[in-house]
Design a protein around this motif. Sequence first.
Motif, PDB file in Angstrom:
ATOM      1  N   SER A 218     -14.125   4.077   7.524  1.00  0.00           N
ATOM      2  CA  SER A 218     -13.751   2.669   7.648  1.00  0.00           C
ATOM      3  C   SER A 218     -12.363   2.431   7.052  1.00  0.00           C
ATOM      4  O   SER A 218     -11.643   1.550   7.471  1.00  0.00           O
ATOM      5  CB  SER A 218     -14.794   1.765   6.993  1.00  0.00           C
ATOM      6  N   ALA A 219     -11.971   3.275   6.080  1.00  0.00           N
ATOM      7  CA  ALA A 219     -10.629   3.136   5.509  1.00  0.00           C
ATOM      8  C   ALA A 219      -9.558   3.394   6.569  1.00  0.00           C
ATOM      9  O   ALA A 219      -8.450   2.894   6.475  1.00  0.00           O
ATOM     10  CB  ALA A 219     -10.454   4.083   4.337  1.00  0.00           C
TER      11      ALA A 219
ATOM     12  N   ALA B 212      -9.630   2.245   9.404  1.00  0.00           N
ATOM     13  CA  ALA B 212      -9.563   1.067  10.261  1.00  0.00           C
ATOM     14  C   ALA B 212      -8.828  -0.102   9.610  1.00  0.00           C
ATOM     15  O   ALA B 212      -8.927  -1.225  10.077  1.00  0.00           O
ATOM     16  CB  ALA B 212     -10.967   0.651  10.669  1.00  0.00           C
ATOM     17  N   HIS B 213      -8.093   0.166   8.513  1.00  0.00           N
ATOM     18  CA  HIS B 213      -7.216  -0.870   7.956  1.00  0.00           C
ATOM     19  C   HIS B 213      -6.341  -1.460   9.045  1.00  0.00           C
ATOM     20  O   HIS B 213      -5.848  -0.718   9.899  1.00  0.00           O
ATOM     21  CB  HIS B 213      -6.211  -0.239   6.989  1.00  0.00           C
TER      22      HIS B 213
ATOM     23  N   SER C 176      -7.280  -7.127   5.384  1.00  0.00           N
ATOM     24  CA  SER C 176      -7.520  -6.421   6.638  1.00  0.00           C
ATOM     25  C   SER C 176      -8.834  -6.891   7.253  1.00  0.00           C
ATOM     26  O   SER C 176      -9.733  -7.341   6.555  1.00  0.00           O
ATOM     27  CB  SER C 176      -7.562  -4.931   6.316  1.00  0.00           C
TER      28      SER C 176
ATOM     29  N   ASP D 296     -11.190  -5.197   8.208  1.00  0.00           N
ATOM     30  CA  ASP D 296     -12.327  -4.430   7.685  1.00  0.00           C
ATOM     31  C   ASP D 296     -12.680  -4.822   6.254  1.00  0.00           C
ATOM     32  O   ASP D 296     -13.519  -4.176   5.622  1.00  0.00           O
ATOM     33  CB  ASP D 296     -12.067  -2.922   7.793  1.00  0.00           C
TER      34      ASP D 296
ATOM     35  N   HIS E 146     -10.663  -4.829   3.574  1.00  0.00           N
ATOM     36  CA  HIS E 146      -9.820  -4.238   2.540  1.00  0.00           C
ATOM     37  C   HIS E 146      -8.533  -5.030   2.364  1.00  0.00           C
ATOM     38  O   HIS E 146      -8.032  -5.613   3.317  1.00  0.00           O
ATOM     39  CB  HIS E 146      -9.464  -2.790   2.889  1.00  0.00           C
TER      40      HIS E 146
HETATM   41 CU    CU Z   1      -9.729  -0.559   5.458  1.00  0.00          CU
END
Ligand code: CU
Length: 141
Positions: free
Chosen positions: A18-19, A21-22, A126, A128, A130
């Motif tokens: 998932s990181a 997908a920033h 973001s 997602d 973040h």
């Molecule tokens: Cu992210």
Amino acid sequence: MPMKKLTKLFLVLALSSSALAHTAVTSIQPGAHQTVTAPKVVSMSFNEAIPLKFATFKVFPLPAGDKLSLNRAAAALTKTALLDRADADRRADTWAGGSGDATGVRVPLKPDLKAGAYALVWRFLSDDGHVVTGQSVFYVR
Ligand SMILES: [Cu+2]
């Protein structure tokens, strides 16, 4: 491998994917280490819409230095200056916040900026969930 460890491994993998997908910054004008004459705005675009309510963009003059020291000074500002209040006097921009979602922003600059190096620093939420921060250096001639 015990089930607990497997679960943990899966969680770590899920988090790291998932990181990826920033929300990404897809362009910045003026670009990194680009020199411009009498800029009126700095503009940025993103690969997906960001909520402007949770976004901060600031531009600061930097002390003279080589490329490496300018990058370091800009990175330091990203860590210290993004959550500051009442820093309008030190800033080279007049960004007053925004609302709604947007895939791009135009950060207005103060008129008649002195020649020299400037750092654009940003912080936004973001899609997602973040927080994304970053910085870019440009020059005014
Ligand atoms: Cu992210």
